[in-house]
Design a protein around this motif. Structure first.
Motif, PDB file in Angstrom:
ATOM      1  N   ALA A  80       0.817  -1.214   0.000  1.00 36.40           N
ATOM      2  CA  ALA A  80       0.000   0.000   0.000  1.00 36.40           C
ATOM      3  C   ALA A  80       0.851   1.265   0.000  1.00 36.40           C
ATOM      4  N   SER A  81       2.156   1.109   0.174  1.00 31.98           N
ATOM      5  CA  SER A  81       3.037   2.279   0.193  1.00 31.98           C
ATOM      6  C   SER A  81       3.166   2.864  -1.214  1.00 31.98           C
ATOM      7  N   PRO A  82       3.493   4.136  -1.327  1.00 31.99           N
ATOM      8  CA  PRO A  82       3.546   4.792  -2.649  1.00 31.99           C
ATOM      9  C   PRO A  82       4.449   4.099  -3.664  1.00 31.99           C
ATOM     10  N   ASN A  83       5.614   3.635  -3.227  1.00 33.42           N
ATOM     11  CA  ASN A  83       6.527   3.007  -4.188  1.00 33.42           C
ATOM     12  C   ASN A  83       6.469   1.479  -4.153  1.00 33.42           C
ATOM     13  N   GLY A  84       5.650   0.931  -3.254  1.00 32.69           N
ATOM     14  CA  GLY A  84       5.499  -0.516  -3.197  1.00 32.69           C
ATOM     15  C   GLY A  84       6.738  -1.241  -2.734  1.00 32.69           C
ATOM     16  N   LEU A  85       7.618  -0.543  -2.024  1.00 33.37           N
ATOM     17  CA  LEU A  85       8.867  -1.153  -1.567  1.00 33.37           C
ATOM     18  C   LEU A  85       8.937  -1.158  -0.048  1.00 33.37           C
ATOM     19  N   ALA A  86       9.563  -2.175   0.498  1.00 37.24           N
ATOM     20  CA  ALA A  86       9.737  -2.254   1.939  1.00 37.24           C
ATOM     21  C   ALA A  86      10.924  -1.402   2.370  1.00 37.24           C
ATOM     22  N   THR A  87      10.802  -0.752   3.516  1.00 45.63           N
ATOM     23  CA  THR A  87      11.925  -0.006   4.074  1.00 45.63           C
ATOM     24  C   THR A  87      12.938  -1.009   4.630  1.00 45.63           C
ATOM     25  N   SER A  88      14.103  -0.521   5.002  1.00 45.95           N
ATOM     26  CA  SER A  88      15.121  -1.412   5.557  1.00 45.95           C
ATOM     27  C   SER A  88      14.623  -2.060   6.848  1.00 45.95           C
ATOM     28  N   ALA A  89      13.889  -1.287   7.651  1.00 44.70           N
ATOM     29  CA  ALA A  89      13.348  -1.839   8.900  1.00 44.70           C
ATOM     30  C   ALA A  89      12.311  -2.913   8.598  1.00 44.70           C
ATOM     31  N   GLU A  90      11.449  -2.651   7.591  1.00 40.81           N
ATOM     32  CA  GLU A  90      10.431  -3.643   7.215  1.00 40.81           C
ATOM     33  C   GLU A  90      11.071  -4.897   6.634  1.00 40.81           C
ATOM     34  N   ASN A  91      12.138  -4.713   5.857  1.00 38.57           N
ATOM     35  CA  ASN A  91      12.842  -5.879   5.314  1.00 38.57           C
ATOM     36  C   ASN A  91      13.414  -6.749   6.429  1.00 38.57           C
ATOM     37  N   LYS A  92      13.905  -6.091   7.472  1.00 38.05           N
ATOM     38  CA  LYS A  92      14.442  -6.842   8.612  1.00 38.05           C
ATOM     39  C   LYS A  92      13.315  -7.604   9.318  1.00 38.05           C
ATOM     40  N   GLN A  93      12.180  -6.945   9.492  1.00 39.48           N
ATOM     41  CA  GLN A  93      11.034  -7.609  10.113  1.00 39.48           C
ATOM     42  C   GLN A  93      10.579  -8.807   9.282  1.00 39.48           C
ATOM     43  N   LEU A  94      10.503  -8.608   7.955  1.00 40.66           N
ATOM     44  CA  LEU A  94      10.094  -9.693   7.071  1.00 40.66           C
ATOM     45  C   LEU A  94      11.049 -10.874   7.172  1.00 40.66           C
ATOM     46  N   GLU A  95      12.328 -10.572   7.196  1.00 41.07           N
ATOM     47  CA  GLU A  95      13.326 -11.635   7.277  1.00 41.07           C
ATOM     48  C   GLU A  95      13.152 -12.437   8.562  1.00 41.07           C
ATOM     49  N   ASP A  96      12.919 -11.729   9.673  1.00 41.93           N
ATOM     50  CA  ASP A  96      12.735 -12.415  10.957  1.00 41.93           C
ATOM     51  C   ASP A  96      11.487 -13.298  10.940  1.00 41.93           C
ATOM     52  N   ILE A  97      10.408 -12.767  10.365  1.00 43.74           N
ATOM     53  CA  ILE A  97       9.161 -13.544  10.305  1.00 43.74           C
ATOM     54  C   ILE A  97       9.334 -14.762   9.407  1.00 43.74           C
ATOM     55  N   TYR A  98       9.944 -14.546   8.223  1.00 48.99           N
ATOM     56  CA  TYR A  98      10.193 -15.655   7.306  1.00 48.99           C
ATOM     57  C   TYR A  98      10.974 -16.773   7.999  1.00 48.99           C
ATOM     58  N   ASN A  99      12.039 -16.372   8.671  1.00 51.31           N
ATOM     59  CA  ASN A  99      12.902 -17.363   9.316  1.00 51.31           C
ATOM     60  C   ASN A  99      12.150 -18.149  10.387  1.00 51.31           C
ATOM     61  N   GLU A 100      11.340 -17.439  11.178  1.00 57.00           N
ATOM     62  CA  GLU A 100      10.620 -18.135  12.248  1.00 57.00           C
ATOM     63  C   GLU A 100       9.575 -19.094  11.679  1.00 57.00           C
ATOM     64  N   ILE A 101       8.823 -18.654  10.644  1.00 60.84           N
ATOM     65  CA  ILE A 101       7.823 -19.543  10.043  1.00 60.84           C
ATOM     66  C   ILE A 101       8.496 -20.780   9.461  1.00 60.84           C
ATOM     67  N   ASN A 102       9.566 -20.582   8.704  1.00 60.25           N
ATOM     68  CA  ASN A 102      10.267 -21.727   8.122  1.00 60.25           C
ATOM     69  C   ASN A 102      10.826 -22.657   9.195  1.00 60.25           C
ATOM     70  N   ASP A 103      11.391 -22.074  10.258  1.00 59.39           N
ATOM     71  CA  ASP A 103      11.943 -22.892  11.335  1.00 59.39           C
ATOM     72  C   ASP A 103      10.853 -23.725  12.006  1.00 59.39           C
ATOM     73  N   LEU A 104       9.691 -23.096  12.232  1.00 60.54           N
ATOM     74  CA  LEU A 104       8.593 -23.810  12.886  1.00 60.54           C
ATOM     75  C   LEU A 104       8.066 -24.945  12.015  1.00 60.54           C
ATOM     76  N   PHE A 105       7.945 -24.671  10.703  1.00 61.54           N
ATOM     77  CA  PHE A 105       7.531 -25.739   9.790  1.00 61.54           C
ATOM     78  C   PHE A 105       8.556 -26.871   9.810  1.00 61.54           C
ATOM     79  N   TYR A 106       9.809 -26.480   9.737  1.00 60.76           N
ATOM     80  CA  TYR A 106      10.887 -27.460   9.643  1.00 60.76           C
ATOM     81  C   TYR A 106      10.974 -28.320  10.904  1.00 60.76           C
ATOM     82  N   GLN A 107      10.895 -27.666  12.065  1.00 55.88           N
ATOM     83  CA  GLN A 107      11.035 -28.379  13.334  1.00 55.88           C
ATOM     84  C   GLN A 107       9.918 -29.393  13.562  1.00 55.88           C
TER      85      GLN A 107
END
Length: 723
Positions: free
Chosen positions: A214-241
């Protein structure tokens, strides 16, 4: 000896009865403080403080009604041990108390099919009218088998007794019943901690990606990218475990640690940063990978609608969560694990501490009503706090629970900050969650519990059931139990709860509802030839393949649930009555079918059927170019023309066609990737298997009820020579 009696009432009271599963004297409804406040009186049941019952079905009329309002009669079987509540009066029987219904001893009798259909159609908008399907097998049309008489006034006098004691009994039963069903559903719906974490992360992921696109340029900020990375990692880890691969690795590590006599075998590999390489080199685990892998979400792709792509992306993860949840779900808790009641109190709850039972019993008191709770959550939390204080006794002053509860009270009274997770005590957290988010919409409470990593819903849901009561429970909640097709389980649980609350053991089983042939044909429906019992049974239990495309169409599904049942009966009767031919005579017959407020929609269904029995026109739209060009009839997964071959089977709505086109192209593209596919790397490329896979995939889409999947799959099998 069982006594069979008849209670005259009105169809306007149907929703009322099906929300509380009871019928009370008219004056009770305004004073009891829950459920429907209005009760429609009829001449044979005109009194305020008693219910009249008759030995025969009373024939009566409702005069001068400006709204749809018809006579309705309940047939109730009164076992000998209930005779104490039913008194012999002046030409009839009467009860000063509420009569609690059940689908084993109760029959609901309408005068004709039209009135039944009209009444049932009015149940759909009512969220609290939840017991309809449980009683549908016991709904009947007045027939010659029922002994009737023309009702005459018996001049029965009304009771002048104080009704407050009876209303207090009803309030307690409403609370107990709410508690029992809430505890049951919570036990069946509760989920393990790792599922709770995945669902919590999914919500965070959805919110974050929605904000990014929904952001004007459709891009994640550096902080949002970090949040996404953390969420991705946790979801994958939980699936994997929690995958089968993880279990294999654990067994292998255990084996190797023993073989090499290195108890810290895994930690050594981890410290040397060779753990992943070691796993890949194991011959039997060479294809090891997490069962779900989150790729980069390309939000800058302007060729595809971002919102649609986001939903498609998240649906893939949701599907994997559902599969994982199904493997561990406990949705059939036996009656032996449910709470036990005695003298209107909770006497035992297996697996729960005595304090939890004490907490529940406190709120069973009449003083704790829904309206009082909603007006002052602070007072409710204060009462609970006193119980925690009594439990801890001299430890209260130094126990962290004191600060936690006082902080909760300040939050409710003065809107001060409160961290629900500042305690590890699940009872405290569940109590606090209900105090904060307990509301008419119980789904919001469930969302709040998941957001705060509380996967055991039993305490919060039970408090909701006690305070809001059974009559206020929405059918969206109770359907989690009653919508099951396992009638043996439903019967077991229903009879157990009924006996715990009322002290009555019900004999027999709850009948599953089926489309029945024993009902009177509506006066406005054309009559068809009579059939043998065997033909009639077949007619209504088996839907012919030739008619499934009609019942699965968008046009037919746009009808209300009651209208669908009505028209389905009509279609089946005319189909079997015309030697199983869908021809012009069949069309002429079904054109005359009518149902209240469904005329325009039914005309669209008839138009759809007319188009279906004529030769279908092939879509002549020029085919778009594609990177992949293959012959029709060869391989479905790599045929770029498939969408255009199916377009004529889709609704005309462009948005649905667009979604379907995107989904089929995504599906084919994944198969084309071969072993590099995230989802179908090892899947068979044979047309039959691919079509089966596509059917599973497309049925999970939100718009699946808008398209005729059966016809689409049938056409795919024809196109690709699958027998």
């Amino acid at each position: 000896m069982i006594k069979k009696l008849y209670i005259p009432t009105s169809t306007l009271n149907f929703n009322n009865m099906m929300s509380s599963e009871s019928i009370s004297p008219a004056s009770f409804y305004e004073k009891r403080g829950y459920g429907y406040k209005r009760y429609e009186r009829v001449a044979p049941n005109r009194l305020s403080n008693i219910i009249l019952l008759y030995e025969k079905y009373p024939i009566f009329k409702i005069e001068n009604s400006e709204i749809e309002n018809y006579p309705l009669v309940l047939e109730v079987e009164i076992p000998p041990f209930l005779d104490c509540n039913i008194h012999d009066g002046n030409g009839c029987y009467f009860s000063k108390k509420t009569i609690y219904l059940n689908p084993i001893y109760t029959k609901i009798i309408f005068r004709n099919q039209d009135e039944m259909t009209s009444t049932l159609s009015k149940t759909e908008p009512s969220i609290e009218t939840k017991m309809v399907h449980l009683y549908e097998a016991n709904m009947a049309i007045l027939s010659n088998d029922i002994e009737t008489y023309e009702w005459v006034d018996t001049n029965m006098k009304d009771s002048q007794e104080d009704i407050s004691i009876y209303i207090s009994e009803d309030k307690l039963i409403n609370k107990l019943k709410g508690f029992m069903y809430a505890y049951l559903i919570a036990s069946n719906q509760s989920i393990p901690d790792y599922i709770v974490k995945i669902k919590r992360d999914m919500k965070l992921l959805r919110n974050l990606l929605s904000a990014v696109i929904a952001s004007p340029n459709g891009l994640a900020t550096s902080a949002e990218n970090k949040q996404l990375e953390d969420i991705y990692n946790e979801i994958n880890d939980l699936f994997y475990q929690n995958s089968e691969y993880s279990y294999k690795i654990k067994e292998l590590l255990k084996q190797k640690a023993s073989e090499y006599d290195y108890p810290q075998f895994e930690s050594i590999l981890q410290k040397e940063h060779i753990f992943d390489d070691w796993i890949k080199k194991q011959s039997d685990l060479s294809i090891l990978q997490p069962p779900f892998c989150i790729d980069e979400f390309h939000i800058t792709n302007s060729e595809i609608d971002k919102t649609a792509k986001l939903e498609n992306y998240l649906n893939g993860i949701s599907t994997q969560i559902a599969l994982l949840e199904n493997k561990c779900g406990n949705n059939h808790i036996p009656s032996s694990q449910l709470p036990q009641l005695q003298n209107g109190r909770i006497s035992q709850i297996k697996g729960q501490k005595d304090f939890v039972m004490k907490l529940f019993n406190e709120y069973l008191e009449e003083a704790y009503s829904k309206s009082d709770f909603l007006q002052s959550r602070y007072n409710f939390a204060t009462s609970g706090g006193k119980l925690f204080k009594e439990e801890l006794k001299e430890r209260w002053d130094t126990d962290p629970s004191r600060e936690y509860i006082n902080s909760l009270r300040c939050n409710l009274n003065e809107f001060q900050c409160f961290d629900i997770n500042s305690s590890d005590n699940q009872t405290l957290k569940s109590f606090a969650a209900f105090c904060q988010k307990g509301d008419a919409d119980i789904d919001k409470l469930e969302d709040y519990l998941i957001s705060n990593l509380i996967g055991d819903f039993r305490i919060s849901f039970s408090l909701w059931g006690i305070i809001f009561g059974f009559a206020e429970m929405p059918k969206t909640f109770t359907n989690k139990f009653f919508a099951s097709k396992n009638m043996e389980y439903i019967t077991e649980i229903y009879k157990y709860i009924f006996e715990q609350i009322h002290g009555i053991h019900l004999e027999g089983s709850i009948k599953p509802y089926e489309l029945r042939a024993d009902i009177e044909t509506p006066s406005k429906m054309n009559q068809v030839d009579n059939h043998s019992p065997e033909q009639t049974q077949t007619m209504f239990n088996l839907i012919p393949e030739e008619l499934k495309w009609i019942f699965n169409s968008d046009e037919f599904k746009s009808l209300s649930e009651s209208a669908q049942k009505y028209f389905k009966e009509g279609l089946l009767k005319h189909y079997f009555g015309s030697n199983k031919q869908i021809d012009d005579n069949f069309i002429k017959a079904i054109e005359k079918l009518t149902f209240p407020k469904s005329k325009t929609k039914w005309e669209k269904v008839v138009k759809y059927i007319k188009g279906g029995i004529n030769p279908r026109k092939r879509d002549t739209t020029p085919q778009e170019s594609s990177l992949f060009q293959f012959e029709v009839g060869k391989d479905f997964y790599c045929d770029s023309n498939t969408f255009y071959s199916l377009r004529s089977l889709l609704p005309e709505k462009k948005s649905i066609q667009k979604k379907f086109k995107e989904d089929i192209e995504w599906f084919q593209a994944e198969y084309i990737k071969g072993e590099s596919s995230t989802y179908y790397a090892k899947a068979s490329r044979e047309n039959e298997r691919v079509i089966e896979s596509f059917e599973r995939y497309i049925r999970k889409k939100k718009y699946n009820d808008k398209i005729n999947i059966d016809r689409i799959i049938s056409e795919l099998k024809r196109l690709y020579n699958v027998r």
